[in-house]
Write a protein that holds these residues in place. Sequence first.
Motif, PDB file in Angstrom:
ATOM      1  N   ALA A  68     -13.157  11.023  61.389  1.00 58.40           N
ATOM      2  CA  ALA A  68     -12.609  12.289  61.886  1.00 58.40           C
ATOM      3  C   ALA A  68     -12.551  12.314  63.413  1.00 58.40           C
ATOM      4  CB  ALA A  68     -13.453  13.451  61.368  1.00 58.40           C
ATOM      5  N   LEU A  69     -13.638  11.860  64.077  1.00 57.25           N
ATOM      6  CA  LEU A  69     -13.690  11.936  65.540  1.00 57.25           C
ATOM      7  C   LEU A  69     -12.725  10.960  66.198  1.00 57.25           C
ATOM      8  CD1 LEU A  69     -17.547  12.350  66.043  1.00 57.25           C
ATOM      9  CD2 LEU A  69     -15.781  14.106  66.243  1.00 57.25           C
ATOM     10  N   VAL A  70     -12.678   9.735  65.681  1.00 60.85           N
ATOM     11  CA  VAL A  70     -11.742   8.752  66.249  1.00 60.85           C
ATOM     12  C   VAL A  70     -10.304   9.174  65.973  1.00 60.85           C
ATOM     13  CG1 VAL A  70     -10.967   6.357  66.152  1.00 60.85           C
ATOM     14  CG2 VAL A  70     -13.400   6.864  66.148  1.00 60.85           C
ATOM     15  N   GLY A  71     -10.059   9.690  64.778  1.00 62.68           N
ATOM     16  CA  GLY A  71      -8.720  10.181  64.460  1.00 62.68           C
ATOM     17  C   GLY A  71      -8.317  11.346  65.346  1.00 62.68           C
ATOM     18  N   LEU A  72      -9.261  12.254  65.621  1.00 62.60           N
ATOM     19  CA  LEU A  72      -8.987  13.385  66.513  1.00 62.60           C
ATOM     20  C   LEU A  72      -8.664  12.899  67.918  1.00 62.60           C
ATOM     21  CD1 LEU A  72      -8.889  16.409  67.077  1.00 62.60           C
ATOM     22  CD2 LEU A  72     -11.383  16.373  67.402  1.00 62.60           C
ATOM     23  N   GLY A  73      -9.407  11.879  68.372  1.00 62.03           N
ATOM     24  CA  GLY A  73      -9.120  11.311  69.687  1.00 62.03           C
ATOM     25  C   GLY A  73      -7.714  10.737  69.761  1.00 62.03           C
ATOM     26  N   GLY A  74      -7.282  10.064  68.698  1.00 67.03           N
ATOM     27  CA  GLY A  74      -5.927   9.522  68.653  1.00 67.03           C
ATOM     28  C   GLY A  74      -4.874  10.618  68.670  1.00 67.03           C
ATOM     29  N   CYS A  75      -5.134  11.710  67.952  1.00 69.03           N
ATOM     30  CA  CYS A  75      -4.191  12.833  67.935  1.00 69.03           C
ATOM     31  C   CYS A  75      -4.090  13.490  69.314  1.00 69.03           C
ATOM     32  CB  CYS A  75      -4.618  13.861  66.893  1.00 69.03           C
ATOM     33  SG  CYS A  75      -4.496  13.286  65.190  1.00 69.03           S
ATOM     34  N   LEU A  76      -5.217  13.641  69.991  1.00 68.34           N
ATOM     35  CA  LEU A  76      -5.197  14.212  71.342  1.00 68.34           C
ATOM     36  C   LEU A  76      -4.443  13.312  72.310  1.00 68.34           C
ATOM     37  CD1 LEU A  76      -8.875  15.540  71.617  1.00 68.34           C
ATOM     38  CD2 LEU A  76      -6.787  16.909  71.474  1.00 68.34           C
ATOM     39  N   ALA A  77      -4.637  11.995  72.162  1.00 68.47           N
ATOM     40  CA  ALA A  77      -3.908  11.063  73.022  1.00 68.47           C
ATOM     41  C   ALA A  77      -2.406  11.155  72.780  1.00 68.47           C
ATOM     42  CB  ALA A  77      -4.398   9.635  72.781  1.00 68.47           C
ATOM     43  N   ALA A  78      -2.005  11.268  71.513  1.00 75.71           N
ATOM     44  CA  ALA A  78      -0.581  11.399  71.196  1.00 75.71           C
ATOM     45  C   ALA A  78      -0.016  12.704  71.741  1.00 75.71           C
ATOM     46  CB  ALA A  78      -0.385  11.334  69.677  1.00 75.71           C
ATOM     47  N   ALA A 100      -5.440   2.141  69.556  1.00 74.95           N
ATOM     48  CA  ALA A 100      -6.841   1.802  69.268  1.00 74.95           C
ATOM     49  C   ALA A 100      -7.424   2.720  68.196  1.00 74.95           C
ATOM     50  CB  ALA A 100      -7.659   1.893  70.552  1.00 74.95           C
ATOM     51  N   SER A 101      -7.111   4.006  68.277  1.00 82.25           N
ATOM     52  CA  SER A 101      -7.631   4.964  67.291  1.00 82.25           C
ATOM     53  C   SER A 101      -7.090   4.658  65.902  1.00 82.25           C
ATOM     54  CB  SER A 101      -7.251   6.389  67.694  1.00 82.25           C
ATOM     55  OG  SER A 101      -7.828   6.732  68.940  1.00 82.25           O
ATOM     56  N   TYR A 102      -5.805   4.330  65.818  1.00 86.58           N
ATOM     57  CA  TYR A 102      -5.206   3.998  64.522  1.00 86.58           C
ATOM     58  C   TYR A 102      -5.886   2.785  63.896  1.00 86.58           C
ATOM     59  CZ  TYR A 102      -1.922   1.919  61.225  1.00 86.58           C
ATOM     60  OH  TYR A 102      -1.357   1.339  60.118  1.00 86.58           O
ATOM     61  N   LEU A 103      -6.078   1.738  64.705  1.00 85.83           N
ATOM     62  CA  LEU A 103      -6.687   0.514  64.176  1.00 85.83           C
ATOM     63  C   LEU A 103      -8.129   0.743  63.751  1.00 85.83           C
ATOM     64  CD1 LEU A 103      -5.260  -2.086  66.736  1.00 85.83           C
ATOM     65  CD2 LEU A 103      -4.507  -1.677  64.382  1.00 85.83           C
ATOM     66  N   LEU A 104      -8.864   1.544  64.522  1.00 90.02           N
ATOM     67  CA  LEU A 104     -10.274   1.790  64.201  1.00 90.02           C
ATOM     68  C   LEU A 104     -10.418   2.665  62.963  1.00 90.02           C
ATOM     69  CD1 LEU A 104     -11.812   2.233  67.754  1.00 90.02           C
ATOM     70  CD2 LEU A 104     -12.405   0.485  66.077  1.00 90.02           C
ATOM     71  N   VAL A 105      -9.592   3.692  62.857  1.00 88.33           N
ATOM     72  CA  VAL A 105      -9.648   4.531  61.657  1.00 88.33           C
ATOM     73  C   VAL A 105      -9.347   3.689  60.413  1.00 88.33           C
ATOM     74  CG1 VAL A 105      -8.458   6.381  60.426  1.00 88.33           C
ATOM     75  CG2 VAL A 105      -9.140   6.710  62.795  1.00 88.33           C
ATOM     76  N   LYS A 106      -8.365   2.822  60.524  1.00 88.05           N
ATOM     77  CA  LYS A 106      -8.033   1.936  59.406  1.00 88.05           C
ATOM     78  C   LYS A 106      -9.227   1.048  59.050  1.00 88.05           C
ATOM     79  CE  LYS A 106      -4.617  -1.532  57.996  1.00 88.05           C
ATOM     80  NZ  LYS A 106      -3.428  -2.315  58.420  1.00 88.05           N
ATOM     81  N   ARG A 107      -9.917   0.554  60.073  1.00 92.95           N
ATOM     82  CA  ARG A 107     -11.085  -0.311  59.836  1.00 92.95           C
ATOM     83  C   ARG A 107     -12.222   0.487  59.196  1.00 92.95           C
ATOM     84  NH1 ARG A 107     -13.712  -4.921  61.441  1.00 92.95           N
ATOM     85  NH2 ARG A 107     -15.951  -4.709  61.785  1.00 92.95           N
ATOM     86  N   TYR A 108     -12.480   1.704  59.704  1.00 93.38           N
ATOM     87  CA  TYR A 108     -13.561   2.516  59.161  1.00 93.38           C
ATOM     88  C   TYR A 108     -13.309   2.847  57.689  1.00 93.38           C
ATOM     89  CZ  TYR A 108     -15.133   3.309  63.980  1.00 93.38           C
ATOM     90  OH  TYR A 108     -15.584   3.154  65.256  1.00 93.38           O
ATOM     91  N   VAL A 109     -12.047   3.102  57.344  1.00 90.17           N
ATOM     92  CA  VAL A 109     -11.714   3.472  55.967  1.00 90.17           C
ATOM     93  C   VAL A 109     -11.823   2.273  55.028  1.00 90.17           C
ATOM     94  CG1 VAL A 109      -9.859   4.279  54.451  1.00 90.17           C
ATOM     95  CG2 VAL A 109     -10.265   5.416  56.649  1.00 90.17           C
ATOM     96  N   THR A 110     -11.373   1.119  55.482  1.00 89.04           N
ATOM     97  CA  THR A 110     -11.332  -0.062  54.610  1.00 89.04           C
ATOM     98  C   THR A 110     -12.625  -0.876  54.636  1.00 89.04           C
ATOM     99  OG1 THR A 110     -10.299  -1.345  56.392  1.00 89.04           O
ATOM    100  CG2 THR A 110      -8.836  -0.246  54.825  1.00 89.04           C
TER     101      THR A 110
END
Length: 300
Positions: free
Chosen positions: A235-245, A269-279
């Motif tokens: 959630a936090l990394v995804g939120l950071g990516g959304c704020l950056a966008a 970076a946020s997209y790749l990390l969220v993908k890693r955290y999920v998988t």
Amino acid sequence: MDDIGDFIIGFFEGALASSLTLQRVFLWILFSASLLLLLVPVMTGEYAWSILSISTMLFSVVMIDGTHKHSVQDAKNGGAYHYFLLTVGTLCVAAIVLLAALSLAGVPQIALTPQTDGINFAPWYVAVSALVLLLFFYNAAQPSDEVPNLHRMEHINRYVRAVVLGVSALMVLFCLLIPVVSFAAAGYEPVGVSVVLCLVPVFLIFVRRALFKLWAATFEEGTAGYGVLRGFCVALVGLGGCLAAARLAVDVVQSGSGLSLVYVVPVIASYLLVKRYVTVGVAIPEKDDEEDPEAEPTAS
């Protein structure tokens, strides 16, 4: 004059390189000078620049430890200088957190220099705090034949990890607040805001390591605690990516400056990390854990 200057610089470099005592004296002078320079912002009102004195003070005490035959990573674990180093580190962390919080709230005022119209230093305070927290990992106590007090070492380790956990969690909050505040406040540079957004996963690594060390059973992989931690990281990394966008879109529309493209880095970076955290998950791999500075004592 250039030859004389080169001779003086070469002389001092040779003298310092050949004598640990001279190095120690020079570093103590540097520490004392940086301590005195902390009084300058009190007189001038430019508190923003006190970060330079704080960073120099911490750097000097860490380097002083490196001039001893046995450092806090060796036989000096749990000794007087170890406690002194941790005390200075704690005070520096507290000062940086205070400066970041005050800058985020608009106090002290934006620093004015002849080269700039005004810069809010909050993002850079957050970036410096990441380096300071990294030093804390290198100051955890390790078992030693000369310092066999296991209870004291465990107490120091718990203190170090608690400081890292608390400050890292607070800095994650700052990293997400700074982009939000930057929409309405002046003085926030795109590079600085982009840096703090990139630091969100870095501080989360500190948080995860501290939690895994302090409460290993609670956050063991497969437990409910691990699932909650994983959800928070996503959630936090995804939120950071959304704020950056969002910052990227707003800056492109308002200014059209090419510098706005720096926000692309935290988005990717946020997209790749969220993908890693999920998988993959958020557990610290065994290989990384073995390379942890707390697990393998190294020279300062």
